[in-house]
Design a protein around this motif. Structure first.
Motif, PDB file in Angstrom:
ATOM      1  N   PRO A  93       0.814  -1.224   0.000  1.00  0.00           N
ATOM      2  CA  PRO A  93       0.000   0.000   0.000  1.00  0.00           C
ATOM      3  C   PRO A  93       0.846   1.272   0.000  1.00  0.00           C
ATOM      4  CG  PRO A  93      -0.873  -1.587   1.581  1.00  0.00           C
ATOM      5  CD  PRO A  93       0.453  -2.125   1.119  1.00  0.00           C
ATOM      6  N   ASP A  94       1.979   1.232   0.695  1.00  0.00           N
ATOM      7  CA  ASP A  94       2.834   2.422   0.753  1.00  0.00           C
ATOM      8  C   ASP A  94       3.417   2.749  -0.622  1.00  0.00           C
ATOM      9  OD1 ASP A  94       2.402   2.838   3.438  1.00  0.00           O
ATOM     10  OD2 ASP A  94       4.170   1.719   4.078  1.00  0.00           O
ATOM     11  N   THR A 144       0.660   4.328  -2.658  1.00  0.00           N
ATOM     12  CA  THR A 144       0.401   5.698  -2.178  1.00  0.00           C
ATOM     13  C   THR A 144       1.480   6.652  -2.653  1.00  0.00           C
ATOM     14  OG1 THR A 144      -0.732   4.853  -0.203  1.00  0.00           O
ATOM     15  CG2 THR A 144       0.056   7.125  -0.126  1.00  0.00           C
ATOM     16  N   ASP A 145       2.737   6.235  -2.527  1.00  0.00           N
ATOM     17  CA  ASP A 145       3.851   7.069  -2.993  1.00  0.00           C
ATOM     18  C   ASP A 145       3.720   7.376  -4.479  1.00  0.00           C
ATOM     19  OD1 ASP A 145       4.935   7.073  -0.471  1.00  0.00           O
ATOM     20  OD2 ASP A 145       6.392   5.484  -0.883  1.00  0.00           O
ATOM     21  N   VAL A 152       0.911   9.980  -5.076  1.00  0.00           N
ATOM     22  CA  VAL A 152       1.344  11.323  -4.659  1.00  0.00           C
ATOM     23  C   VAL A 152       2.292  11.910  -5.703  1.00  0.00           C
ATOM     24  CG1 VAL A 152       2.696  12.609  -2.955  1.00  0.00           C
ATOM     25  CG2 VAL A 152       1.002  10.927  -2.198  1.00  0.00           C
ATOM     26  N   ARG A 173      -0.938  12.661   1.389  1.00  0.00           N
ATOM     27  CA  ARG A 173      -0.872  11.198   1.473  1.00  0.00           C
ATOM     28  C   ARG A 173      -2.222  10.619   1.884  1.00  0.00           C
ATOM     29  NH1 ARG A 173       3.479   8.300   0.968  1.00  0.00           N
ATOM     30  NH2 ARG A 173       2.640   6.581   2.215  1.00  0.00           N
ATOM     31  N   ASP A 174      -2.925  11.307   2.769  1.00  0.00           N
ATOM     32  CA  ASP A 174      -4.235  10.811   3.186  1.00  0.00           C
ATOM     33  C   ASP A 174      -5.206  10.769   2.008  1.00  0.00           C
ATOM     34  OD1 ASP A 174      -3.407  10.444   5.772  1.00  0.00           O
ATOM     35  OD2 ASP A 174      -4.240  12.333   6.524  1.00  0.00           O
ATOM     36  N   ALA A 210      -4.356  10.453  -1.126  1.00  0.00           N
ATOM     37  CA  ALA A 210      -3.882   9.386  -2.011  1.00  0.00           C
ATOM     38  C   ALA A 210      -4.310   8.014  -1.499  1.00  0.00           C
ATOM     39  CB  ALA A 210      -2.367   9.455  -2.147  1.00  0.00           C
ATOM     40  N   ILE A 211      -4.301   7.825  -0.189  1.00  0.00           N
ATOM     41  CA  ILE A 211      -4.721   6.546   0.400  1.00  0.00           C
ATOM     42  C   ILE A 211      -6.195   6.286   0.093  1.00  0.00           C
ATOM     43  CG2 ILE A 211      -5.180   5.374   2.591  1.00  0.00           C
ATOM     44  CD1 ILE A 211      -2.588   6.702   3.651  1.00  0.00           C
ATOM     45  N   SER A 234      -6.587   5.401  -3.577  1.00  0.00           N
ATOM     46  CA  SER A 234      -6.060   4.063  -3.890  1.00  0.00           C
ATOM     47  C   SER A 234      -7.069   2.971  -3.566  1.00  0.00           C
ATOM     48  CB  SER A 234      -4.755   3.814  -3.127  1.00  0.00           C
ATOM     49  OG  SER A 234      -4.996   3.651  -1.738  1.00  0.00           O
ATOM     50  N   ARG A 235      -7.950   3.239  -2.626  1.00  0.00           N
ATOM     51  CA  ARG A 235      -8.970   2.260  -2.238  1.00  0.00           C
ATOM     52  C   ARG A 235     -10.187   2.319  -3.152  1.00  0.00           C
ATOM     53  NH1 ARG A 235      -8.539   3.960   4.119  1.00  0.00           N
ATOM     54  NH2 ARG A 235      -6.613   2.834   4.607  1.00  0.00           N
TER      55      ARG A 235
END
Length: 526
Positions: free
Chosen positions: A282-283, A286-287, A290, A302-303, A305-306, A309-310
């Motif tokens: 997941p990281d 996310t990276d 971003v 980042r929040d 992007a998280i 991603s979902r």
């Protein structure tokens, strides 16, 4: 002395001078157009270095984050190592320009949502200059229809002539609104049922400025999350509620597809390996989001992007095999052909297009050859990453199957809440009995197929009868008709665990609807 002879000689001399001038001008023009460029090219060639790239692939795209993997450094480096340069043309979601560039050979590949490709081709008279070679992603909540709880409390409250949708034209958000209008029974909606805005930010501004209006606002992330920060706002319907509609695909120019099949196979391998890499953590994903958002001049935290991603389901190699119908095992994933047919039906039904631009020949706009080639090679994206050893590993890709809905008790059925009533052509029965007519069986066949696009919901089939004569007999007739329709759906692939039939109290009325059945989608209460 002969004055006329002197004049003739003067005119002749002027004519010769004019012809000479034209010849000189023509030579000068020819020199400028042909000779000088030749000598200049010779000079450039003698003072230049040969490119490290033997080929270039030009791709038309926009800033949607679902394309982040395709734009990633991993794919670029992998293709560069093969001597292939990837270049991207951002048309800012101008789909008409995109299809024209694909048609004119100005780009070799383009990304589209399926609906955007169909609509764009419809404008050009049914010209599909490219063929779909892969499914990139599907949104699962990244697009949503929101409202103020006080003005439109639930989806059935959209059935009001005063209600309007606000969305961005030629976007997945417009498609989401059209899906809802096509699939749910909203007969009271006005003929002028929507107004347009200029992007999700503009829709969000209208939402913030108009809390008292009966309007449904169609947004995409990150504006969906921003809207929900206001506790007075709720989601009525989003792309997580359906399957096979808002889907991004990779399309290859047909000539390029014929002339460069090996190049396309290399690109698909590079892409699927990169996707496998980013989905492993997941990281990492996310990276990537971003970084990609920053490159597209649409920075994210980042929040944010998280969350995004979902709400995007990227399609891996196995899932592509399934969507193209070349996976050996049986799967619940929709075939690409069915997705195209479903989307085309929605667009026609809601007047997004006037007719099917494929003329029913859906298979002519996608090509399974590239994926079949990968399958025949026994390609797996982990192998070149030294994850798979000897062709076997527990690190195989996961096929995102839909979990079957669990069986419910009577009490649990009573606790379900209604999402909305599905729009279905009136189901007719024999006079005074529960025998479904031949024409109505076709409507139920269509419903059974449509239910595949709503895999997360239970279905209540409600029978109706007129309040004329004996109440108990009419109630029994209502129940029998509902059961007959539910049984037919079960016989045509709908799981019995998601079906419940009931008879409604006999009601006043003489029309066919008073003697038919209705269909309600139900969901668990949150």
């Amino acid at each position: 002395m002969n004055p006329s002879g002197s004049s003739d000689r003067s005119a002749e001399r002027i004519g010769k001078i004019f012809v000479l001038f034209l010849m000189i001008a023509a030579l000068a023009l020819a020199g400028k157009k042909f000779i000088m460029p030749y000598f200049n090219s010779q000079i450039v060639e003698k003072t230049s270095t040969k490119s490290i790239y033997r080929k270039e692939i030009r791709i038309a795209h926009d800033s949607f984050l679902g394309y982040a993997v395709l734009r990633s450094e991993d794919v670029f480096k992998e293709m560069s190592s093969k001597g292939v340069l990837l270049s991207f043309e951002n048309d800012e979601a101008n789909y008409q320009k995109r299809i024209e560039m694909l048609r004119d050979g100005k780009v070799d590949l383009a990304v589209f949502t399926i609906d955007a490709y169909i609509k764009s081709a419809s404008v050009t008279g049914g010209d599909f200059p490219g063929s779909i070679i892969a499914v990139i992603d599907e949104t699962v909540g990244a697009d949503a229809i929101v409202s103020y709880k006080s003005t439109i409390p639930a989806l059935p409250d959209l059935n009001d002539p005063g209600v309007k949708f606000v969305f961005t034209p030629d976007s997945p958000s417009e498609t989401l609104a059209r899906i809802l209008k096509a699939d749910f029974n909203l007969p009271l909606l006005s003929a002028k049922w929507y107004e347009t805005a200029n992007g999700a930010e503009d829709v969000y501004k209208k939402l913030s400025q108009n809390p008292g209006r009966k309007e449904a606002y169609v947004l995409w992330e990150p504006y969906v999350s921003k809207a929900l920060e206001n506790s007075a706002i709720q989601i009525l319907f989003d792309s997580s509620k359906v399957r096979g509609y808002i889907v991004d695909v990779l399309i290859a120019n047909r000539k390029f597809l014929i002339n460069e099949p090996d190049l396309l196979n290399d690109l698909l391998k590079s892409y699927f390996k990169a996707l496998y890499h980013y989905q492993s953590s997941p990281d990492l994903l996310t990276d990537l989001l971003v970084h990609d958002a920053k490159n597209q001049n649409q920075p994210l935290t980042r929040d944010q992007a998280i969350v995004i991603s979902r709400k995007i389901s990227w399609k891996n190699t196995l899932e592509n095999y399934a969507h193209f119908g070349i996976l050996k095992q049986k799967t619940s994933l929709l075939h690409l052909e069915d997705m195209i047919r479903n989307i085309t039906g929605v667009l026609i039904q809601t007047n997004g297009i006037s007719k099917d631009p494929t003329q029913g020949n859906v298979a002519t706009i996608f090509f399974d050859g590239c994926l079949k080639s990968l399958q025949q090679e026994n390609f797996h994206p982990a192998r070149k990453l030294n994850i798979v050893a000897d062709g076997t590993s527990s690190s195989e890709e996961i096929l995102a199957e839909q979990e079957p809905l669990r069986e419910l008790t009577d009490e649990q059925w009573s606790q379900l809440v209604t999402l909305g009533e599905l729009r279905v052509e009136q189901i007719a029965f024999g006079r005074g009995n529960a025998e479904i007519t031949v024409s109505s069986r076709l409507y139920l066949d269509n419903l059974a197929e449509r239910l595949k696009t709503y895999p997360y919901y239970y279905l209540k089939v409600v029978g109706h009868s007129m309040a004329i004569g004996d109440r108990d007999a009419n109630l029994a007739l209502s129940s029998n008709r509902a059961k007959a329709a539910a049984d037919y759906l079960q016989q045509h692939g709908v799981s019995p665990q998601r079906l419940r039939s009931i008879g409604a109290e006999p009601a006043a009325g003489t029309g066919g609807s008073a003697q038919s059945v209705t269909f309600e989608l139900l969901q668990m209460a949150y």
